[in-house]
Scaffold this active site. Structure first.
Site, short mmCIF file in Angstrom:
data_model
loop_
_atom_site.label_atom_id
_atom_site.label_comp_id
_atom_site.label_asym_id
_atom_site.label_seq_id
_atom_site.Cartn_x
_atom_site.Cartn_y
_atom_site.Cartn_z
N CYS A 116 0.66 -1.18 0.15
CA CYS A 116 0.12 0.10 0.15
C CYS A 116 1.01 1.25 0.17
CB CYS A 116 -0.87 0.06 1.17
SG CYS A 116 -1.96 -1.39 1.14
N HIS A 258 -3.70 7.38 1.98
CA HIS A 258 -3.94 6.16 1.45
C HIS A 258 -5.50 5.65 2.12
CE1 HIS A 258 -4.15 1.85 0.70
NE2 HIS A 258 -3.59 1.71 1.70
N ASN A 288 -10.02 -0.12 -0.21
CA ASN A 288 -8.48 -0.04 -0.37
C ASN A 288 -7.86 -0.75 -1.46
OD1 ASN A 288 -5.64 -0.32 0.01
ND2 ASN A 288 -6.02 -1.32 2.17
N1 COA Z 1 -18.69 -8.06 9.41
C1 COA Z 1 -19.11 -8.47 10.70
N2 COA Z 1 -18.43 -8.38 11.67
C2 COA Z 1 -16.95 -8.66 11.45
C3 COA Z 1 -16.42 -8.22 10.31
C4 COA Z 1 -17.47 -8.28 9.11
N3 COA Z 1 -16.98 -8.13 7.92
N4 COA Z 1 -15.15 -8.47 10.25
C5 COA Z 1 -14.94 -8.82 11.53
N5 COA Z 1 -16.18 -8.81 12.33
C6 COA Z 1 -16.04 -9.31 13.86
C7 COA Z 1 -15.24 -9.91 14.44
O1 COA Z 1 -15.10 -11.17 14.22
C8 COA Z 1 -15.24 -9.37 15.70
O2 COA Z 1 -15.92 -10.28 16.42
P1 COA Z 1 -16.00 -10.85 17.78
O3 COA Z 1 -15.99 -9.64 18.67
O4 COA Z 1 -17.11 -11.81 18.04
O5 COA Z 1 -14.74 -11.73 17.86
C9 COA Z 1 -15.75 -7.99 15.79
O6 COA Z 1 -16.25 -7.81 14.42
C10 COA Z 1 -14.50 -7.00 16.12
O7 COA Z 1 -13.49 -7.33 15.23
P2 COA Z 1 -12.29 -6.45 15.20
O8 COA Z 1 -11.36 -7.00 14.22
O9 COA Z 1 -12.01 -5.97 16.59
O10 COA Z 1 -13.00 -5.09 14.25
P3 COA Z 1 -12.20 -3.75 14.15
O11 COA Z 1 -12.94 -2.65 14.73
O12 COA Z 1 -10.84 -3.61 14.48
O13 COA Z 1 -12.57 -3.49 12.67
C11 COA Z 1 -11.10 -3.82 10.64
C12 COA Z 1 -11.74 -4.65 11.66
C13 COA Z 1 -10.20 -4.95 9.76
C14 COA Z 1 -12.03 -3.27 9.90
C15 COA Z 1 -9.98 -2.97 11.20
O14 COA Z 1 -9.29 -3.69 12.19
C16 COA Z 1 -9.06 -2.23 10.20
O15 COA Z 1 -9.67 -1.67 9.19
N6 COA Z 1 -7.81 -2.53 10.57
C17 COA Z 1 -6.93 -1.82 9.56
C18 COA Z 1 -7.04 -2.65 8.38
C19 COA Z 1 -5.94 -2.04 7.19
O16 COA Z 1 -6.46 -1.02 6.83
N7 COA Z 1 -5.10 -2.66 6.82
C20 COA Z 1 -4.19 -2.13 5.52
C21 COA Z 1 -3.43 -1.14 5.81
S1 COA Z 1 -2.48 -0.56 4.67
#
Ligand code: COA
Length: 331
Positions: A116, A258, A288
């Site tokens: 990225c 980004h 993304n």
């Molecule tokens: N739909 C519904 N629930 C979802 C889900 C989806 N698509 N994806 C994850 N969940 C659930 C998880 O299973 C978890 O459930 P649990 O509490 O029962 O275990 C809950 O949602 C919370 O998960 P968590 O990973 O803590 O959520 P979050 O708020 O951190 O959001 C992302 C997840 C991936 C959206 C977030 O962490 C993120 O964007 N991270 C950065 C990723 C990124 O940008 N990467 C590239 C960088 S270049």
């Protein structure tokens, strides 16, 4: 060699595949909801490459548009760099396919891999070639077909990514020219390589059935940990760019970050005390697009008039590696 030149952006382009995959569409195949995805990421829909489309075909379309915008014939391109983490094949480079597609045969062509952050890493390379006078016209393209490297059964990753390509034509000008690339700052930390990765090792283990069954050829990510580190690194490296150029945030017309997650971008803007109205956003439409996200953003901002002559824009990126960086462009 002393620097008597600098790099200016002479043309921009982008290409997005026609097919739109909405959050509502994803609700049909995944245990997820439109509300969850929108609230946690800011993404409403993303583009998906059609059969026959790939990083190289999309890159060539974006590149062609940038060349046309800059009034440069493919014959006058000295170098093509493609920033991609979803290349057509392991080798030859995607850039060589693009060169063939554009019929730009008087140049070298190669890929770089910084995921990225790729486009800002690419910009730092281009800046050096143009500054030292080695080349005159360079086509820098970010292109990704993420839909082919995500596990469509993994709701924590597949909802985030989309396909697309963006390109900048960069041109050598005299150092006295006030416009152009004012700075690039890039960093990596290989200790964080597990945060986001495609673990299936082509060279490490060879392609094998076990890794295919374990879905190791798809993106794996520790979302939460990545989120925190992304906010900190992107904020710090943007601050570094401002200090380097003796700029205040008030003097920045547009921040082009980004597009990884709306909440990462909000947190960065908040830490920089920068108003969201001056932050370029298109994550709701495309998700993304990894290495393509910055040039797609620049092209859309330029063509929609959000970047005006005399403006200063700051770019901020973070990606797998871990990699991160910033750049400042005067238009
Ligand atoms: N739909 C519904 N629930 C979802 C889900 C989806 N698509 N994806 C994850 N969940 C659930 C998880 O299973 C978890 O459930 P649990 O509490 O029962 O275990 C809950 O949602 C919370 O998960 P968590 O990973 O803590 O959520 P979050 O708020 O951190 O959001 C992302 C997840 C991936 C959206 C977030 O962490 C993120 O964007 N991270 C950065 C990723 C990124 O940008 N990467 C590239 C960088 S270049």
């Amino acid at each position: 060699m002393t620097n008597t030149f600098k790099a200016v952006v002479a043309g921009t382009g982008s290409y997005l595949p026609e097919k739109i995959l909405t959050n509502k569409d994803l609700e049909k195949s995944l245990d997820t909801t439109d509300v969850w995805i929108t609230e946690r990421t800011g993404i409403s829909e993303r583009r998906i490459a059609a059969d026959g489309e790939s990083a190289s075909t999309m890159a060539a379309k974006a590149g062609k548009q940038a060349l046309e915008a800059g009034g440069i014939s493919p014959d006058d391109v000295d170098l093509i760099i493609v920033c991609t983490s979803s290349p057509d094949v392991l080798f030859p480079s995607t850039a060589c396919f693009v060169q063939n597609e554009l019929q730009a045969f008087n140049c070298a062509a190669y890929d770089i891999s910084a995921v990225c952050s790729g486009f800002v890493f690419g910009l730092s390379i281009v800046e050096q070639y143009l500054k030292n006078g080695r080349y005159e016209n360079i086509l820098l393209i970010g292109s990704e077909v993420n839909s082919r490297i995500v596990d469509w059964t993994d709701r924590s990753t597949c909802i985030l990514f989309g396909d697309g390509a963006g390109a900048l034509l960069l041109k050598r000008v005299e150092q006295e020219n006030p416009l152009g690339i004012l700075s690039t700052h890039i960093y990596s930390d290989g200790r964080l390589s597990d945060l986001i990765c495609v673990p299936g090792g082509i060279g490490r283990t060879g392609v094998n059935k076990q890794d295919i069954d374990d879905k190791k050829y798809f993106i794996k990510m520790s979302g939460n940990a990545t989120f925190k580190v992304a906010v900190k690194r992107m904020t710090d490296v943007i601050r570094e760019a401002l200090e380097f150029n003796e700029l205040s945030m008030e003097e920045v017309g547009l921040l082009v970050p980004h597009q990884a997650n709306q909440r990462i971008i909000n947190a960065v803007a908040e830490r920089l005390n920068y108003p969201m109205e001056k932050v370029f956003m298109n994550i709701h439409k495309y998700g993304n697009t990894s290495g393509a996200s910055i040039p797609i953003g620049i092209n859309e901002a330029k063509r929609s008039g959000r970047i005006q002559p005399g403006d200063t824009s700051v770019l901020g990126v973070v990606g797998a590696g871990l990699t991160w960086g910033s750049a400042v462009i005067k238009w």
